[in-house]
Design a protein around this motif. Structure first.
Motif, PDB file in Angstrom:
ATOM      1  N   LYS A 175      19.422  16.512 -40.470  1.00  0.00           N
ATOM      2  CA  LYS A 175      18.993  16.635 -38.845  1.00  0.00           C
ATOM      3  C   LYS A 175      20.301  16.305 -37.974  1.00  0.00           C
ATOM      4  O   LYS A 175      21.055  15.357 -37.857  1.00  0.00           O
ATOM      5  N   HIS A 176      20.810  17.621 -37.424  1.00  0.00           N
ATOM      6  CA  HIS A 176      21.830  17.411 -36.466  1.00  0.00           C
ATOM      7  C   HIS A 176      23.097  17.096 -37.012  1.00  0.00           C
ATOM      8  O   HIS A 176      23.774  16.068 -36.392  1.00  0.00           O
ATOM      9  N   GLY A 177      23.463  17.465 -38.399  1.00  0.00           N
ATOM     10  CA  GLY A 177      24.636  16.945 -39.009  1.00  0.00           C
ATOM     11  C   GLY A 177      24.549  15.520 -39.821  1.00  0.00           C
ATOM     12  O   GLY A 177      25.684  15.162 -40.312  1.00  0.00           O
ATOM     13  N   SER A 178      23.544  15.063 -39.639  1.00  0.00           N
ATOM     14  CA  SER A 178      23.228  13.746 -40.160  1.00  0.00           C
ATOM     15  C   SER A 178      22.157  13.834 -41.201  1.00  0.00           C
ATOM     16  O   SER A 178      21.184  14.571 -41.236  1.00  0.00           O
ATOM     17  N   ILE A 207      22.095   6.463 -35.460  1.00  0.00           N
ATOM     18  CA  ILE A 207      22.748   7.660 -34.490  1.00  0.00           C
ATOM     19  C   ILE A 207      21.705   7.368 -33.480  1.00  0.00           C
ATOM     20  O   ILE A 207      22.028   7.307 -32.097  1.00  0.00           O
ATOM     21  N   ARG A 208      20.400   7.653 -33.443  1.00  0.00           N
ATOM     22  CA  ARG A 208      19.405   7.870 -32.571  1.00  0.00           C
ATOM     23  C   ARG A 208      19.278   6.499 -31.751  1.00  0.00           C
ATOM     24  O   ARG A 208      19.290   6.634 -30.518  1.00  0.00           O
ATOM     25  N   GLU A 209      19.399   5.333 -32.273  1.00  0.00           N
ATOM     26  CA  GLU A 209      19.298   4.033 -31.659  1.00  0.00           C
ATOM     27  C   GLU A 209      20.494   3.992 -30.953  1.00  0.00           C
ATOM     28  O   GLU A 209      20.410   3.226 -29.696  1.00  0.00           O
ATOM     29  N   LYS A 210      21.658   4.368 -31.467  1.00  0.00           N
ATOM     30  CA  LYS A 210      22.884   4.099 -30.485  1.00  0.00           C
ATOM     31  C   LYS A 210      22.908   4.840 -29.425  1.00  0.00           C
ATOM     32  O   LYS A 210      23.327   4.547 -28.043  1.00  0.00           O
ATOM     33  N   GLU A 211      22.306   6.112 -29.645  1.00  0.00           N
ATOM     34  CA  GLU A 211      22.384   7.035 -28.443  1.00  0.00           C
ATOM     35  C   GLU A 211      21.249   6.421 -27.202  1.00  0.00           C
ATOM     36  O   GLU A 211      21.623   6.385 -26.090  1.00  0.00           O
TER      37      GLU A 211
END
Length: 758
Positions: free
Chosen positions: A93-96, A199-203
């Motif tokens: 998903k999106h590079g991760s 990454i989603r939580e950080k964003e």
């Protein structure tokens, strides 16, 4: 024709497997063998077409031989049995890499597989059933083999339609099933962390930090606190007015819209007609002076102006955008909020002074987390007046007195008919009935042997069986017919509750019935003016009373030892000398009759036969050596221990012994039989179990091997019922011996005697 492994497994890239086939008739699927419907052996082996889902047979070999396997089809044997595995697969998903958890279900009846991903709220991806239930072919092989039980285990990776699933855990049924068929199951594997969700939580945190503060929406409070209510209890003291009372109130504060509702918890015996609602749900103003004019709405934050006056017929109305006549809160009145409510607070509810005294646990937690309150001690209420005390006295004195019992039916039946006009049966205690009803071999019946005493005692020694039913406290009496006595025997008293002697039958109060604690060996009972003396009890009754010694004080070994210790303390020297005279060989054993006579000499009527029997059962003579004892003599002792400990794992033990016999010869070594008995947790002591194994049938050519079928036949309770019907090996007989040396050691009076002698 085999599928080309280099081509993808998609529609259009496969070949028809029916190419080259000449016969397209419908095969004979089902057959009957000994009136049992089974799958045709040709279909099962794949000789005719492909096997049906109902005839699915695992490729993994069974622990049983072909002769012992079930002849029933798999869809009957494995109906509703499913193996459940926890797994995950990775998706970019999106590079991760995103980790998606799922469950793999393997249906044993047909070998089909289903993959389901549990749905998560607001996940943003389609979830649910990923792969519908079907048999799945292996993509890594060139044949037509399907995934089977051996392919699914913890730590393995399976490729299902292009996705690679990693199995990390399974449920308890799956682990036990795989272990029983010989497949070891490793420990659960930890699922890797989801880097995409990190990454989603950080964003998300960065986005929330960069957003400017928004104005609060009008529905935000409703969405955040819907169905959350603060509950307080209080009172309104209206006793200063004529005929006033102390009103007990309950206040509800709705956090969704800051409204308040007050209900009154009145008493019907006070003679007042009170409505269910003291104050309907509305916003409560803090400083109320007078009732507003018609058209005023306290809950409406808008003001309407008539700009044309009353000279015109219809007029013209507009909203007051300047909010003239309002306070800083944007309303004409200031309303009560949650910060104004606390224990001891006084509220003005339209001229009525309401004092809050206590609150519920949810309200306490709310104020503890939001405002930091810690003290929630209830506030005291004012003392009751003389009139209220008089009402309480009248209320407490209103006890319904039933008419005297007239003798028809049972007392409970007559009392139930007095409570209502409609004739209804009395309510039974179903909770006690289900707890004390028969559960397997645990009958919950107390059986006692009794004889009739004066004045109804006859010259013939009549023996009676008294049964006490713990499920409903009823008693039944049967008479045992003696030879040449002239008495036929049979039912002496049907199953019914028996009141104690001296109870007044035709009265308004219920009589006191016999309870389980009133039954023990040596107890005198009066049943319908017949006097009985309990002389003995069966093994189950004695075991039940000893296990539940809190209810049966006559079988409580601790209380009996304390009573005996207190009585022997001043005469311990004479008591021990008497035993030394009785036992000159110093064996430490005496007969039960001698022990009973000694206890009666010391305590007299202070000790009952039940307590003496409990002492004798607690300190029995040790068995000693097993030499010279046959297998038939060991059978009652072994089955008594099995019945006492409720052992029923005979089928599991037979399965374990059959598994250890790989060659199916019927013979096993002593070590293997010993290991199987200990694995099945058979409740026998080591010396008894060793004596039983040594007396089994031996192999003619190899004396070190024993017949385990002989052991299963020896342990079979049905075989015991046929051979020793009516034998009770665990009951204490008069010819049995008592270990008085162990009893004296348990009393621990020797040290105190030595201290006193010094």
């Amino acid at each position: 024709m085999k599928r080309n492994a280099s081509l993808p497994f998609l529609p259009g890239f496969t070949f028809n497997k029916e190419v080259g086939k000449t016969k397209f008739h419908k095969p004979h699927l089902l057959d009957y063998n000994r009136d049992v419907m089974i799958v045709n052996e040709k279909i099962k082996s794949g000789a005719v077409g492909r096997p049906l889902p109902g005839s699915y047979k695992t490729m993994y070999s069974s622990i049983h031989s072909e002769s012992t396997e079930s002849r029933f089809p798999a869809w009957i044997v494995f109906d509703k049995q499913v193996l459940s595995f926890n797994a995950y697969f990775q998706e970019m998903k999106h590079g991760s890499c995103q980790i998606r958890r799922c469950k793999i279900f393997f249906y044993l009846e047909d070998g089909s597989i289903q993959v389901i991903e549990p749905k998560e709220r607001n996940s943003g991806i389609p979830q649910g059933t990923l792969i519908h239930r079907q048999r799945i072919q292996k993509s890594s092989t060139h044949d037509d083999s399907f995934y089977d039980i051996a392919d699914l285990n913890i730590g393995k990776e399976v490729e299902l339609f292009g996705r690679v699933f990693k199995i990390i855990d399974c449920d308890r049924f799956t682990r036990v099933f795989l272990n029983r068929i010989g497949i070891p199951v490793p420990d659960p594997v930890q699922c890797p962390e989801d880097s995409y969700m990190k990454i989603r939580e950080k964003e998300k945190l960065q986005l929330e930090a960069s957003k400017p503060p928004r104005t609060r929406h009008s529905l935000a409070q409703f969405l955040a606190h819907d169905r959350q209510v603060l509950r307080f209890w209080g009172y309104w003291d209206d006793r200063e007015t004529p005929h006033g009372l102390l009103h007990h109130l309950r206040l509800h504060y709705y956090l969704a819209d800051d409204t308040i509702e007050i209900t009154e918890e009145g008493n019907k015996t006070e003679g007042l007609e009170m409505g269910p609602v003291f104050l309907r749900r509305t916003k409560l103003p803090k400083n109320f002076s007078t009732v507003g004019l018609p058209g005023d709405d306290f809950g409406n934050p808008l003001t309407v102006l008539n700009v044309l006056g009353h000279s015109f017929k219809k007029g013209h109305y507009i909203y007051d955008s300047l909010s003239s006549g309002r306070n800083d809160l944007g309303s004409r009145y200031e309303y009560v909020t949650d910060k104004d409510l606390y224990i001891g607070a006084a509220l003005d509810a339209y001229g009525r002074n309401i004092v809050l005294t206590s609150c519920d646990p949810f309200t306490q937690e709310y104020y503890r987390s939001k405002y930091g309150y810690e003290d929630f001690t209830p506030a005291p209420e004012p003392r009751a007046s003389e009139r209220e005390k008089h009402l309480e006295i009248i209320k407490s004195s209103k006890v319904k007195v039933l008419p005297p019992y007239n003798g028809y039916g049972s007392y409970e039946d007559s009392a139930q008919n007095c409570h209502s006009i409609i004739v209804t049966p009395p309510k039974k205690d179903f909770k006690k009935f289900f707890q004390m009803d028969r559960q397997g071999s645990d009958s919950h019946l107390l059986r006692f042997e009794a004889r009739m005493t004066a004045p109804h005692q006859s010259s013939v020694d009549q023996r009676f069986l008294i049964t006490y039913y713990l499920s409903d406290d009823t008693i039944s009496v049967f008479e045992e017919a003696a030879k040449n006595s002239g008495y036929f025997g049979g039912k002496f008293l049907k199953r019914i509750k028996i009141p104690k002697p001296g109870e007044e039958l035709f009265s308004s109060t219920p009589p006191e019935y016999y309870l389980p604690k009133d039954f023990y060996v040596g107890a005198a009972l009066v049943i319908n003016e017949f006097h009985f003396l309990i002389t003995d009890a069966d093994e189950y009754t004695l075991n039940y009373m000893e296990k539940n010694c809190n209810e049966f004080s006559k079988s409580n070994i601790r209380l009996i030892l304390d009573k005996l210790r207190e009585a022997l303390q001043p005469i311990y020297k004479d008591f021990v000398g008497k035993y030394l005279c009785i036992d000159p060989d110093q064996t430490g054993l005496i007969t039960y009759h001698t022990f009973w006579r000694s206890m009666k000499d010391v305590l007299g009527d202070k000790i009952t036969d039940q307590e003496i029997l409990t002492l004798a059962r607690a300190f029995p003579a040790k068995t000693g050596s097993m030499d010279g004892i046959t297998l038939a003599q060991l059978r009652p002792l072994v089955h008594t221990e099995l019945h006492r400990n409720l052992f029923h794992e005979y089928d599991r033990m037979a399965e374990d012994l059959l598994k250890r016999d790989i060659t199916r010869s019927g013979w096993l070594t002593k070590k293997e039989i010993w290991a199987s008995c200990r694995a099945c947790q058979i409740p026998l002591s080591l010396d008894i179990l060793d004596a039983v194994i040594e007396r089994l049938d031996r192999k003619p050519n190899d004396p070190c091997c024993f017949s385990y079928s002989h052991l299963l036949q020896f342990l079979d309770p049905k075989e015991l019922a046929r051979k020793i019907r009516g034998h009770d090996a665990g009951k204490m007989k008069k010819k049995d011996s008592v270990d008085y040396a162990e009893l004296l050691k348990c009393l621990n009076l020797e040290e105190e005697f030595l201290k006193q002698s010094k």
